[in-house]
Motif scaffolding. Structure first.
Motif, PDB file in Angstrom:
ATOM      1  N   VAL A  30       0.830  -1.199   0.000  1.00 40.47           N
ATOM      2  CA  VAL A  30       0.000   0.000   0.000  1.00 40.47           C
ATOM      3  C   VAL A  30       0.868   1.254   0.000  1.00 40.47           C
ATOM      4  O   VAL A  30       0.608   2.197  -0.746  1.00 40.47           O
ATOM      5  CB  VAL A  30      -0.943   0.011   1.226  1.00 40.47           C
ATOM      6  N   GLU A  31       1.905   1.264   0.859  1.00 42.89           N
ATOM      7  CA  GLU A  31       2.827   2.395   0.868  1.00 42.89           C
ATOM      8  C   GLU A  31       4.192   1.948   1.373  1.00 42.89           C
ATOM      9  O   GLU A  31       4.318   0.921   2.024  1.00 42.89           O
ATOM     10  CB  GLU A  31       2.290   3.554   1.705  1.00 42.89           C
ATOM     11  N   ILE A  32       5.206   2.740   1.039  1.00 40.88           N
ATOM     12  CA  ILE A  32       6.584   2.444   1.410  1.00 40.88           C
ATOM     13  C   ILE A  32       7.092   3.550   2.330  1.00 40.88           C
ATOM     14  O   ILE A  32       6.930   4.734   2.031  1.00 40.88           O
ATOM     15  CB  ILE A  32       7.492   2.380   0.150  1.00 40.88           C
ATOM     16  N   GLY A  33       7.718   3.148   3.435  1.00 43.06           N
ATOM     17  CA  GLY A  33       8.361   4.096   4.342  1.00 43.06           C
ATOM     18  C   GLY A  33       9.862   3.947   4.243  1.00 43.06           C
ATOM     19  O   GLY A  33      10.381   3.305   3.324  1.00 43.06           O
ATOM     20  N   ASP A  34      10.592   4.517   5.217  1.00 41.82           N
ATOM     21  CA  ASP A  34      12.055   4.434   5.203  1.00 41.82           C
ATOM     22  C   ASP A  34      12.557   3.012   5.428  1.00 41.82           C
ATOM     23  O   ASP A  34      13.514   2.565   4.797  1.00 41.82           O
ATOM     24  CB  ASP A  34      12.655   5.343   6.271  1.00 41.82           C
ATOM     25  N   THR A  35      11.909   2.277   6.344  1.00 44.54           N
ATOM     26  CA  THR A  35      12.383   0.935   6.696  1.00 44.54           C
ATOM     27  C   THR A  35      11.343  -0.157   6.525  1.00 44.54           C
ATOM     28  O   THR A  35      11.687  -1.332   6.532  1.00 44.54           O
ATOM     29  CB  THR A  35      12.854   0.896   8.166  1.00 44.54           C
ATOM     30  N   HIS A  36      10.070   0.214   6.366  1.00 51.45           N
ATOM     31  CA  HIS A  36       8.984  -0.766   6.294  1.00 51.45           C
ATOM     32  C   HIS A  36       8.024  -0.448   5.142  1.00 51.45           C
ATOM     33  O   HIS A  36       7.924   0.703   4.715  1.00 51.45           O
ATOM     34  CB  HIS A  36       8.165  -0.765   7.586  1.00 51.45           C
ATOM     35  N   ALA A  37       7.333  -1.481   4.699  1.00 57.63           N
ATOM     36  CA  ALA A  37       6.249  -1.321   3.735  1.00 57.63           C
ATOM     37  C   ALA A  37       4.947  -1.627   4.463  1.00 57.63           C
ATOM     38  O   ALA A  37       4.878  -2.569   5.248  1.00 57.63           O
ATOM     39  CB  ALA A  37       6.413  -2.281   2.570  1.00 57.63           C
ATOM     40  N   THR A  38       3.932  -0.832   4.219  1.00 57.74           N
ATOM     41  CA  THR A  38       2.597  -1.140   4.724  1.00 57.74           C
ATOM     42  C   THR A  38       1.926  -1.976   3.652  1.00 57.74           C
ATOM     43  O   THR A  38       1.899  -1.600   2.476  1.00 57.74           O
ATOM     44  CB  THR A  38       1.790   0.144   4.988  1.00 57.74           C
ATOM     45  N   VAL A  39       1.430  -3.148   4.055  1.00 59.56           N
ATOM     46  CA  VAL A  39       0.811  -4.069   3.103  1.00 59.56           C
ATOM     47  C   VAL A  39      -0.578  -4.449   3.591  1.00 59.56           C
ATOM     48  O   VAL A  39      -0.896  -4.306   4.772  1.00 59.56           O
ATOM     49  CB  VAL A  39       1.654  -5.356   2.915  1.00 59.56           C
ATOM     50  N   GLU A  40      -1.392  -4.913   2.651  1.00 55.42           N
ATOM     51  CA  GLU A  40      -2.685  -5.475   3.040  1.00 55.42           C
ATOM     52  C   GLU A  40      -2.791  -6.871   2.467  1.00 55.42           C
ATOM     53  O   GLU A  40      -2.248  -7.160   1.397  1.00 55.42           O
ATOM     54  CB  GLU A  40      -3.848  -4.589   2.618  1.00 55.42           C
ATOM     55  N   LEU A  41      -3.456  -7.727   3.201  1.00 57.42           N
ATOM     56  CA  LEU A  41      -3.626  -9.110   2.795  1.00 57.42           C
ATOM     57  C   LEU A  41      -4.400  -9.163   1.497  1.00 57.42           C
ATOM     58  O   LEU A  41      -5.434  -8.530   1.350  1.00 57.42           O
ATOM     59  CB  LEU A  41      -4.365  -9.879   3.895  1.00 57.42           C
ATOM     60  N   HIS A  42      -3.892  -9.893   0.546  1.00 53.75           N
ATOM     61  CA  HIS A  42      -4.475  -9.945  -0.796  1.00 53.75           C
ATOM     62  C   HIS A  42      -5.187 -11.275  -1.063  1.00 53.75           C
ATOM     63  O   HIS A  42      -6.088 -11.339  -1.884  1.00 53.75           O
ATOM     64  CB  HIS A  42      -3.367  -9.728  -1.834  1.00 53.75           C
ATOM     65  N   THR A  43      -4.788 -12.328  -0.384  1.00 56.83           N
ATOM     66  CA  THR A  43      -5.330 -13.658  -0.637  1.00 56.83           C
ATOM     67  C   THR A  43      -6.594 -13.897   0.171  1.00 56.83           C
ATOM     68  O   THR A  43      -6.622 -13.637   1.367  1.00 56.83           O
ATOM     69  CB  THR A  43      -4.294 -14.730  -0.237  1.00 56.83           C
ATOM     70  N   PRO A  44      -7.644 -14.425  -0.444  1.00 58.59           N
ATOM     71  CA  PRO A  44      -8.824 -14.807   0.332  1.00 58.59           C
ATOM     72  C   PRO A  44      -8.457 -15.880   1.355  1.00 58.59           C
ATOM     73  O   PRO A  44      -7.513 -16.642   1.144  1.00 58.59           O
ATOM     74  CB  PRO A  44      -9.781 -15.368  -0.715  1.00 58.59           C
ATOM     75  N   ARG A  45      -9.194 -15.962   2.418  1.00 63.53           N
ATOM     76  CA  ARG A  45      -8.921 -16.936   3.473  1.00 63.53           C
ATOM     77  C   ARG A  45      -9.050 -18.360   2.955  1.00 63.53           C
ATOM     78  O   ARG A  45     -10.031 -18.725   2.335  1.00 63.53           O
ATOM     79  CB  ARG A  45      -9.893 -16.743   4.617  1.00 63.53           C
TER      80      ARG A  45
END
Length: 81
Positions: A30-45
């Motif tokens: 979703v977004e990139i920071g200095d040391t981490h990426a913010t992600v969201e789960l993409h795969t259905p359960r």
């Protein structure tokens, strides 16, 4: 795809967890920071395997976006710079 072919993480990209306990979990950056990426789960359960709901957001260190057993491998999307 090897380490040389792995793109720099960027928003919109889909990456797959290489850990076998992840049952093929995929995340979208979703977004990139200095040391981490913010992600969201993409795969259905998957039946009984995944406890997190699709769309849940979390942060992952940028150095984990590499194709190792404890990392993630690039699938598609986003800018591949």
């Amino acid at each position: 795809m090897n380490t040389v072919d792995t793109p720099t993480p960027a928003p919109g990209q889909i990456w797959q967890d290489n850990d076998p306990r992840g049952y093929g979990r995929k995340v979208r950056i979703v977004e990139i920071g200095d040391t981490h990426a913010t992600v969201e789960l993409h795969t259905p359960r998957a039946a009984g395997h995944q406890k997190a709901k699709p769309g849940r957001r979390t942060r992952i260190r940028l150095d984990r976006f590499r194709p190792t057993t404890t990392g993630y491998r690039y699938i598609s999307g986003g800018e591949t710079r």
